[in-house]
Design an enzyme around this catalytic site. Structure first.
Site, PDB file in Angstrom:
ATOM      1  N   THR A 138       1.938   0.598  -5.246  1.00  0.00           N
ATOM      2  CA  THR A 138       1.227  -0.523  -4.613  1.00  0.00           C
ATOM      3  C   THR A 138       1.314  -1.760  -5.502  1.00  0.00           C
ATOM      4  O   THR A 138       1.690  -2.846  -5.048  1.00  0.00           O
ATOM      5  CB  THR A 138      -0.253  -0.153  -4.373  1.00  0.00           C
ATOM      6  OG1 THR A 138      -0.308   0.959  -3.477  1.00  0.00           O
ATOM      7  CG2 THR A 138      -1.038  -1.323  -3.804  1.00  0.00           C
TER       8      THR A 138
ATOM      9  N   ALA B  77       0.845  -1.193   0.000  1.00  0.00           N
ATOM     10  CA  ALA B  77       0.000   0.000   0.000  1.00  0.00           C
ATOM     11  C   ALA B  77       0.882   1.246   0.000  1.00  0.00           C
ATOM     12  O   ALA B  77       1.658   1.455   0.914  1.00  0.00           O
ATOM     13  CB  ALA B  77      -0.906   0.010   1.232  1.00  0.00           C
ATOM     14  N   CYS B  78       0.747   2.062  -1.048  1.00  0.00           N
ATOM     15  CA  CYS B  78       1.516   3.307  -1.109  1.00  0.00           C
ATOM     16  C   CYS B  78       0.609   4.489  -0.783  1.00  0.00           C
ATOM     17  O   CYS B  78      -0.599   4.334  -0.628  1.00  0.00           O
ATOM     18  CB  CYS B  78       2.182   3.484  -2.473  1.00  0.00           C
ATOM     19  SG  CYS B  78       1.047   3.777  -3.847  1.00  0.00           S
ATOM     20  N   THR B  79       1.200   5.664  -0.689  1.00  0.00           N
ATOM     21  CA  THR B  79       0.433   6.842  -0.276  1.00  0.00           C
ATOM     22  C   THR B  79      -0.693   7.178  -1.244  1.00  0.00           C
ATOM     23  O   THR B  79      -1.780   7.548  -0.828  1.00  0.00           O
ATOM     24  CB  THR B  79       1.340   8.080  -0.108  1.00  0.00           C
ATOM     25  OG1 THR B  79       2.157   8.203  -1.263  1.00  0.00           O
ATOM     26  CG2 THR B  79       2.212   7.954   1.111  1.00  0.00           C
TER      27      THR B  79
END
Length: 105
Positions: free
Chosen positions: A16, A8-10
């Site tokens: 992601t 999970a990225c920002t």
């Protein structure tokens, strides 16, 4: 070795899915069973089952943000890194996971 994890990225888009793909490819290449859930802008995909989590030897959390359902991994060995590390060094990350698992035995 059985590995599960979450990417999970920002923003929940590019990193992601790149992290998921790199980790899965590196895990399979090393001969491990690996399942990576993604949490992004369109929600949770490839959601891990309770059985997959229960059978896992280790959990890799490649995350830049707080993830939903982190408590599912309570009691498991966890390696937490940024998505950048998973993208740039997936093979080393899988090797580290194998080391951590072998140390407990």
């Amino acid at each position: 070795m059985k590995i599960v994890g979450v990417a999970a990225c920002t923003v929940g888009i590019a990193h992601t899915y790149i992290a998921q793909e790199k980790l899965e490819n590196a895990g399979k290449k090393a001969g491990h069973e690996i399942h990576i859930e993604t949490q992004g802008t369109i929600g949770i995909e490839n959601e891990l089952s309770q059985q997959q989590i229960a059978e896992a030897d280790i959990v890799i959390l490649a995350t830049d943000v707080k993830i939903a359902g982190r408590e599912r991994f309570d009691g498991k060995r966890i390696i937490q890194v940024t998505t950048e590390i998973a993208v740039k060094s997936p093979n080393k990350l899988i090797e580290k996971a194998a080391e951590v698992v072998s140390q407990k035995k």
